[in-house]
Design a protein around this motif. Structure first.
Motif, PDB file in Angstrom:
ATOM      1  N   GLN A  55     -37.694  72.783 -17.543  1.00 49.04           N
ATOM      2  CA  GLN A  55     -36.260  72.545 -17.410  1.00 49.04           C
ATOM      3  C   GLN A  55     -35.531  73.812 -17.817  1.00 49.04           C
ATOM      4  OE1 GLN A  55     -36.262  69.469 -20.356  1.00 49.04           O
ATOM      5  NE2 GLN A  55     -36.269  67.841 -18.828  1.00 49.04           N
ATOM      6  N   GLY A  56     -34.443  74.108 -17.139  1.00 52.05           N
ATOM      7  CA  GLY A  56     -33.670  75.295 -17.467  1.00 52.05           C
ATOM      8  C   GLY A  56     -32.286  74.937 -17.953  1.00 52.05           C
ATOM      9  N   ASP A  57     -31.795  75.706 -18.895  1.00 50.66           N
ATOM     10  CA  ASP A  57     -30.432  75.540 -19.374  1.00 50.66           C
ATOM     11  C   ASP A  57     -29.470  75.947 -18.265  1.00 50.66           C
ATOM     12  OD1 ASP A  57     -27.910  76.788 -20.836  1.00 50.66           O
ATOM     13  OD2 ASP A  57     -28.855  75.374 -22.221  1.00 50.66           O
ATOM     14  N   MET A  58     -28.240  75.445 -18.323  1.00 51.31           N
ATOM     15  CA  MET A  58     -27.277  75.759 -17.261  1.00 51.31           C
ATOM     16  C   MET A  58     -26.889  77.234 -17.233  1.00 51.31           C
ATOM     17  SD  MET A  58     -23.863  73.913 -18.741  1.00 51.31           S
ATOM     18  CE  MET A  58     -24.630  72.410 -19.288  1.00 51.31           C
ATOM     19  N   HIS A  59     -27.112  77.952 -18.329  1.00 54.89           N
ATOM     20  CA  HIS A  59     -26.764  79.375 -18.367  1.00 54.89           C
ATOM     21  C   HIS A  59     -27.997  80.265 -18.510  1.00 54.89           C
ATOM     22  CE1 HIS A  59     -22.578  78.276 -18.597  1.00 54.89           C
ATOM     23  NE2 HIS A  59     -22.830  77.493 -19.626  1.00 54.89           N
ATOM     24  N   ALA A  60     -29.181  79.690 -18.396  1.00 54.24           N
ATOM     25  CA  ALA A  60     -30.420  80.448 -18.604  1.00 54.24           C
ATOM     26  C   ALA A  60     -30.670  81.406 -17.447  1.00 54.24           C
ATOM     27  CB  ALA A  60     -31.603  79.499 -18.758  1.00 54.24           C
ATOM     28  N   HIS A  61     -31.322  82.501 -17.763  1.00 50.39           N
ATOM     29  CA  HIS A  61     -31.728  83.454 -16.741  1.00 50.39           C
ATOM     30  C   HIS A  61     -33.019  82.982 -16.093  1.00 50.39           C
ATOM     31  CE1 HIS A  61     -28.674  86.370 -17.793  1.00 50.39           C
ATOM     32  NE2 HIS A  61     -28.955  86.143 -19.073  1.00 50.39           N
TER      33      HIS A  61
ATOM     34  N   THR B 162     -34.249  70.475 -11.484  1.00 45.99           N
ATOM     35  CA  THR B 162     -33.141  71.211 -10.888  1.00 45.99           C
ATOM     36  C   THR B 162     -31.780  70.722 -11.354  1.00 45.99           C
ATOM     37  OG1 THR B 162     -33.166  69.729  -8.982  1.00 45.99           O
ATOM     38  CG2 THR B 162     -34.435  71.776  -8.817  1.00 45.99           C
ATOM     39  N   THR B 163     -31.719  69.665 -12.142  1.00 45.11           N
ATOM     40  CA  THR B 163     -30.422  69.219 -12.646  1.00 45.11           C
ATOM     41  C   THR B 163     -30.016  70.105 -13.818  1.00 45.11           C
ATOM     42  OG1 THR B 163     -31.470  67.613 -14.094  1.00 45.11           O
ATOM     43  CG2 THR B 163     -30.731  66.817 -11.950  1.00 45.11           C
ATOM     44  N   VAL B 164     -28.723  70.223 -14.005  1.00 50.03           N
ATOM     45  CA  VAL B 164     -28.200  71.111 -15.032  1.00 50.03           C
ATOM     46  C   VAL B 164     -27.977  70.306 -16.312  1.00 50.03           C
ATOM     47  CG1 VAL B 164     -26.289  72.603 -15.649  1.00 50.03           C
ATOM     48  CG2 VAL B 164     -27.120  72.548 -13.302  1.00 50.03           C
ATOM     49  N   GLN B 165     -28.509  70.808 -17.432  1.00 47.95           N
ATOM     50  CA  GLN B 165     -28.321  70.152 -18.715  1.00 47.95           C
ATOM     51  C   GLN B 165     -28.373  71.210 -19.808  1.00 47.95           C
ATOM     52  OE1 GLN B 165     -31.478  67.378 -18.967  1.00 47.95           O
ATOM     53  NE2 GLN B 165     -32.945  68.837 -19.730  1.00 47.95           N
ATOM     54  N   PRO B 166     -27.765  70.937 -20.959  1.00 47.73           N
ATOM     55  CA  PRO B 166     -27.837  71.897 -22.054  1.00 47.73           C
ATOM     56  C   PRO B 166     -29.227  71.928 -22.681  1.00 47.73           C
ATOM     57  CG  PRO B 166     -26.531  69.985 -22.665  1.00 47.73           C
ATOM     58  CD  PRO B 166     -26.878  69.845 -21.224  1.00 47.73           C
ATOM     59  N   SER B 167     -29.543  72.985 -23.404  1.00 50.16           N
ATOM     60  CA  SER B 167     -30.870  73.170 -23.995  1.00 50.16           C
ATOM     61  C   SER B 167     -31.117  72.198 -25.140  1.00 50.16           C
ATOM     62  CB  SER B 167     -31.018  74.587 -24.532  1.00 50.16           C
ATOM     63  OG  SER B 167     -30.973  75.489 -23.472  1.00 50.16           O
TER      64      SER B 167
END
Length: 153
Positions: free
Chosen positions: A117-123, A146-151
């Protein structure tokens, strides 16, 4: 006399008209060409794919025995490791990902699954590094959320 000479000139001119027969011939030619062209196209051979069926959120309940590892990549480059749905997420460094995945793969064998899972601002770079570590650990079942969520969730 001037009026009679202009009347003769107008009688000598033919009136312009549109011939439809040649136009219909051209349209039939184009239609036949198009039909023959489309029939001669080769169909692309493809593999059958069994796509997953989505279930509504209210019907899906988390399985407490699910051995999936949730690997969350944050925007600062740190990672959160969560094994199973009931365990809390634990902050780890990117250096710890490889050894933990190898240990997890040894414990679970062919049932080892990883969800990245990736953070919404992750590279994108740390997520690709995590995918490489999963591949090196020999884990075949890998998913990317692929959904956006905070870390850390």
């Amino acid at each position: 006399m001037a009026g009679s000479s202009s009347a003769k000139v107008e009688e000598g001119k033919k009136k312009a008209r549109i011939e439809i027969i040649p136009l219909i011939d051209v349209i039939f030619f184009l239609l036949a060409t198009f039909v023959l062209f489309t029939l001669s196209l080769n169909r692309l051979a493809s593999l059958p794919v069994d796509l997953p069926v989505a279930t509504p959120q209210s019907e899906s309940k988390p399985n407490p025995d699910d051995p999936t590892v949730y690997l969350n990549i944050s925007d600062q480059g740190s990672c959160y490791w969560k094994e199973g749905v009931t365990n809390p997420a634990e902050l780890i460094s990117t250096v710890e990902i490889g050894p933990r995945l190898i240990d997890y793969s040894a414990r679970r064998g062919s049932q080892a699954r990883v969800l990245i899972q990736g953070d919404m601002h992750a590279h994108f770079g740390p997520a690709v590094d995590a995918l490489d570590q999963v591949r090196k650990a020999g884990i075949a079942q890998v998913s990317v959320q692929t959904t956006v969520q905070p870390s850390g969730k």
